[in-house]
Design a protein around this motif. Structure first.
Motif: not given
Length: 396
Positions: A9-30
Motif C-alpha cells: 500500500w505504501l509502495y503504491c502511494i509513493l509510486t503511482f501518485y502521478r497516474d490520474p487513472t490511479s486510486a493513489f493519484f495525488d494532485p498536489s504532487r502530480a
C-alpha cells in the motif's frame, strides 16, 4: 497467519501518485511542473537573447515552400500572456536549418489588436513570419466578429479563428500544418520528433485525419465499456492460482498446501492483489508504448494537431459547414462518421500550461485546480534535458 498489507500500500502511494487513472493519484504532487518550468526558462532566455531587427522583420528567412506551417491564435488572458512562452519554446532548440523549414503565423484574436498586450512587442514580429489581424475592410464580417467578442460567443468565434488560420497556412504551401494553442510549451526537440511521427503516419495509412501532439492521460483509465475484458482477466487469474495450488499440492506439497491455505490464497490474497492492480491505475499497470499510435478514443484536447495540407482543405470545409462548436469535438465526430484514423505521438511533445481557458473557466465546487489546469500531460514533466539531448525516463 498474519498478512502485512502496509508495504504494498505504501509502495503504491509513493509510486503511482502521478497516474490520474490511479486510486493513489495525488494532485498536489502530480500537477507539479518540473520540465515545464525548465522550458519556460529556456523560452524566456531564448527571447531575451534574440537580436531584434530594427526593421521589425523576422530573424530568419523561411524557405519559399516550408515543411511545416505553425498556426497560433492568441487572445488577451488574465495575468500572464502564455504566447511568449509558447512561441519561445517552439523556437528554442531548433537547428538553423530546421527553423528555415518552419513558417509561423500568429493570429491576434481581437477585432482591436491593440487590446492584446504583446501586439506591439518587438519579439513577436521577430519570431513570427506573419502576425495576422482581422481584415476590417469587410465591414459586415468585421462587425459580426465584434458582436461575437461582446457576447462571448466562444464556440462560433473559435471556429472562425481556426478556419482563418488554417486558410493562411494553406496559402504558405507548407506540406504540414500544425495548429497549436497559445498556452502550451514544446519539448526542446519537438521538430524532429514530429517530422518522424508524420513520416511514420504516412507510411502506415493514407486516410488519417491528424497527428496529435498533446493529450491528457486522465481519460485512459479502466473505462467501463471494457468491463467484460477486465472481468474475464480477473477470473482467469483466480482460476490459474487455484489450479496451480491444487497441482502443487498433489505433486509435491500435500501437507503444506492445506485447504485453509488454498482458501486464504484464493479468496483473500488473490482478490486483494487483483483489487490493488486495478487501484494502481491502468497507465501504471499497462503503460503506453512510445512511438506513433492510433488514438481513436479518449484523446483530448485540441492543444496541438497536425494536418497534411490536403486534409487541411477538407477541415476548412467541414468547419465552415458546421459554423460553431468546439473544434476538437467537430473533428472527432467527423472522424468517427467517416472512419478516419487519428494518430498521436507518445510521449506528448506539448504541455498545456494555461490556468484560464479561452472558452471560459470553471473552477468547480471543491477543486483547487481550474478546468483548464486539469488539461495536463503528466508524462511531459518527466522529460530530462542533458545539453542538446532530451530523454524520457519511461519512454526514452
Amino acid at each position: 497467519m498474519r498478512i502485512d498489507c502496509s508495504r504494498p500500500w505504501l509502495y503504491c502511494i509513493l509510486t503511482f501518485y502521478r497516474d490520474p487513472t490511479s486510486a493513489f493519484f495525488d494532485p498536489s504532487r502530480a500537477y507539479e511542473q518540473i520540465y515545464s518550468l525548465e522550458r519556460r526558462q529556456h523560452a524566456e532566455a531564448f527571447i531575451r537573447s534574440t537580436k531584434i531587427p530594427t526593421d521589425g522583420k523576422n530573424i530568419t528567412v523561411t524557405l519559399q515552400i516550408p515543411m511545416i506551417c505553425i498556426g497560433i491564435a492568441t487572445i488577451e488572458r488574465p495575468g500572464e500572456q502564455y504566447i511568449r512562452s509558447t512561441l519561445g519554446s517552439l523556437m528554442d532548440g531548433l537547428e538553423e536549418d530546421e527553423r528555415k523549414h518552419i513558417h509561423t503565423i500568429v493570429l491576434i484574436g481581437h477585432t482591436d489588436p491593440h487590446r492584446h498586450p504583446v501586439f506591439h512587442e518587438p519579439w513577436l514580429q521577430a519570431l513570427s513570419d506573419v502576425v495576422l489581424i482581422y481584415n476590417s475592410t469587410n465591414k459586415e464580417q468585421f462587425e459580426n466578429l465584434r458582436n461575437m467578442e461582446q457576447e462571448k460567443d466562444y464556440q462560433q468565434k473559435a471556429v472562425l479563428d481556426y478556419t482563418y488560420l488554417l486558410e493562411e497556412c494553406i496559402k504558405s504551401g507548407a506540406t504540414w500544418i500544425a495548429m497549436i494553442e497559445d498556452d502550451t510549451l514544446a519539448v526542446a526537440d519537438w521538430y524532429p520528433r514530429t517530422i518522424h511521427a508524420l513520416d511514420l503516419a504516412n507510411s502506415k495509412r493514407t486516410d488519417w485525419l491528424y497527428l496529435r501532439l498533446f493529450f491528457t492521460e486522465q481519460f485512459f483509465g479502466w473505462n467501463v465499456e471494457f468491463w467484460p475484458t477486465y472481468l474475464l482477466s480477473s477470473v482467469t487469474v483466480f482460476a490459474s492460482v487455484a489450479a496451480l495450488l491444487l497441482l502443487l499440492r498433489r505433486a509435491r506439497y500435500p501437507v503444506v498446501i492445506s485447504n485453509v491455505v488454498i482458501l486464504m490464497v484464493c479468496f483473500v490474497c488473490t482478490p486483494a492483489c487483483i483489487l490493488l492492480y486495478f487501484m494502481a491505475g491502468r497507465l501504471s499497470m499497462r503503460p503506453m508504448v512510445p512511438g506513433l499510435h492510433e488514438m481513436p478514443n479518449f484523446g483530448c484536447c485540441a492543444q496541438g494537431l497536425v494536418f497534411s495540407s490536403e486534409v487541411a482543405v477538407r477541415v476548412v470545409g467541414k468547419l465552415r459547414e458546421r459554423g460553431l462548436g468546439f473544434v476538437d469535438m467537430i473533428l472527432e465526430e467527423w472522424a468517427n462518421k467517416e472512419n478516419l484514423t487519428r494518430f498521436a505521438v507518445i510521449p506528448s511533445v506539448l504541455q498545456h500550461v494555461g490556468r484560464h481557458s479561452s472558452k471560459g473557466d470553471d473552477f468547480g465546487i471543491a477543486e483547487p485546480w481550474s478546468a483548464a489546469e486539469r488539461i495536463f500531460n503528466f508524462a511531459f514533466e518527466l522529460y530530462e534535458q542533458h545539453g542538446q539531448r532530451v530523454v524520457h525516463p519511461i519512454f526514452g
